[in-house]
Design an enzyme around this catalytic site. Structure first.
Site, PDB file in Angstrom:
ATOM      1  N   ASP A   1       0.807  -1.096  -0.009  1.00  0.00           N
ATOM      2  CA  ASP A   1      -0.053  -0.090  -0.022  1.00  0.00           C
ATOM      3  C   ASP A   1       0.724   1.251   0.078  1.00  0.00           C
ATOM      4  OD1 ASP A   1      -2.249  -1.609   0.254  1.00  0.00           O
ATOM      5  OD2 ASP A   1      -1.546  -1.890   2.442  1.00  0.00           O
TER       6      ASP A   1
ATOM      7  N   HIS B   1      -4.141  -1.361  -6.566  1.00  0.00           N
ATOM      8  CA  HIS B   1      -3.225  -0.056  -6.995  1.00  0.00           C
ATOM      9  C   HIS B   1      -4.429   0.935  -7.419  1.00  0.00           C
ATOM     10  CE1 HIS B   1       0.637  -2.456  -8.062  1.00  0.00           C
ATOM     11  NE2 HIS B   1       0.251  -2.217  -6.668  1.00  0.00           N
TER      12      HIS B   1
END
Length: 428
Positions: free
Chosen positions: A13, A41
């Protein structure tokens, strides 16, 4: 020609998709090399968000070809849904710009069901996404896996499914006592998906090899982060693949091709989804502030991310594990205008001070050594020339402790909000 690897330097992340999307503008190929649709993403272009799980971040650039390498575990249901969703948004996806390795290991309904029942029936939660990633890699390693190319052959698919189901059937029926799809039900679904997705099947190994030989720009886009690597990460709270730079060699290309840049993507602070040790985790209002301002909610799971100060011993460890050449620092804007700003420069552990983590360390038992940093204030007008002195000090602290330069700085969600201190595509 440049060979560039993008690696997450934390627990995932970190903003890899944003950096990959930006580099894709000059890339000929963008390659996913490990993981599966447990990745998430987020790309922001002209204020519009695009969420990707399997398809590489180069998909928004018409000239860029997207490759899913053989190291990826592929859920054909998820791939089909993602292609359909992106095409509905007007994003061009065809057999001309998406190439999926014939050798990808397939995630089946059995893998996802096994993932779910294991997590719900154990006292030690790993924090799995429930996407079937781990069980699929298990089948791959135990030679019971189904490859993407097997979906195109009825007899081969049925025989491989029988091998995969043999042990799982006993687990579902006798141990977990849950209902599961019959072999024929799973066969019908997978064969139909295979016919639909067959157009994307390719010898991606040769595609990458020929691109490099022709002097093309290739960007390898990692999923998750080094601290989730099955070998280097905070085991057992890890994913099931090699998320370090080693995953590129095993999941996409050959060791004969070197890399011009290995960029470690890291937030200006630290986050983690799921269970596992987190030395700098904040449980107070500061942690909640970072979580809220940073929008720290998982794209794949929807779970709130745990937040804490930047951990330099872990970042230095990640740099060593993946031989990082530089750091791309993201979400610097989240730390802007904070009353308090700290960074972890080391640990107190077993009566000693250490400044770089290592595989055998028990992160539950370390005491972070935190230093106060001068808070800084930035907005969208920040440039390399008008950067606040306090921010420069923050960046220098990171560089001095980790031992590699910061090559770019992201200060907002869009692709325009990045300062580059280095041209990744320039030789020498």
């Amino acid at each position: 020609m440049s060979n560039i690897v993008i690696v997450g330097a934390q627990w995932g992340d970190e903003g890899k998709g944003k950096i990959a999307d930006t580099l894709a503008e000059k890339a000929d190929l963008v390659v996913r090399y490990q993981g599966g649709n447990n990745a998430g993403h987020t790309l922001v272009v002209n204020g519009k968000k695009t969420f990707l799980h399997l398809i590489p971040s180069g998909v928004l650039h018409q000239h860029t070809k997207c490759v899913i390498g053989h190291g990826v575990v592929l859920d054909p249901v998820a791939l089909d849904e993602e292609i359909t969703r992106l095409q509905a948004k007007g994003i061009a996806i065809s057999a001309e710009n998406l190439f999926v390795s014939e050798s990808c290991t397939i995630i089946t309904s059995y893998h996802k069901l096994l993932d779910a029942v294991r997590e719900s029936n154990t006292s030690e939660k790993i924090g799995t996404t429930g996407k079937g990633i781990g069980p699929a890699y298990e089948d791959k390693v135990s030679r019971k896996g189904i490859k993407f190319k097997h979906l195109f052959d009825k007899d081969l698919l049925r025989s491989r499914l029988a091998i995969s189901l043999a042990e799982k059937e006993t687990l579902f029926r006798d141990l977990y006592k849950v209902e599961y799809p019959t072999l024929e039900q799973e066969f019908d679904k997978l064969f139909a998906l295979g016919q639909k997705l067959k157009q994307y099947a390719a010898d991606t190994f040769s595609i990458i090899d020929k691109a490099i030989a022709a002097g093309k720009n290739v960007v390898y886009e990692g999923a998750q982060g080094v601290l989730l690597d099955v070998d280097y990460g905070t085991y057992p709270f890890v994913t099931s693949s090699n998320t370090s730079v080693a995953g590129v060699y095993s999941g996409a290309t050959t060791a004969g091709h070197g890399f011009d840049h290995v960029i470690g993507i890291t937030k200006a602070y630290t986050t983690r989804v799921g269970e596992g040790p987190f030395p700098t985790e904040l449980f107070d209002d500061v942690g909640k502030f970072i979580q809220h301002k940073g929008g720290e909610i998982g794209v794949t799971t929807g779970r709130i991310r745990r937040c804490g100060w930047l951990d330099l011993p872990l970042l230095k460890y990640s740099a060593k594990c993946s031989n990082l050449t530089s750091i791309a620092l993201t979400k610097v804007d989240v730390l802007s205008d904070m009353d308090t700003l700290k960074v972890c420069i080391g640990y107190k552990y077993e009566g000693k001070e250490i400044y770089c983590a290592y595989p055998g360390i028990d992160l539950y038992k370390v005491e972070p050594i935190l230093v106060e940093m001068e808070p800084f204030s930035i907005d969208e007008t920040v440039t390399k020339d008008n950067m606040p002195a306090a921010l420069k000090t923050y960046l220098e602290t990171i560089e001095n402790h980790v031992g590699i330069p910061i090559s770019s700085l992201a200060y907002g969600p869009s692709r325009e909000q990045i300062l580059f201190f280095e041209d990744y595509f320039k030789k020498g």
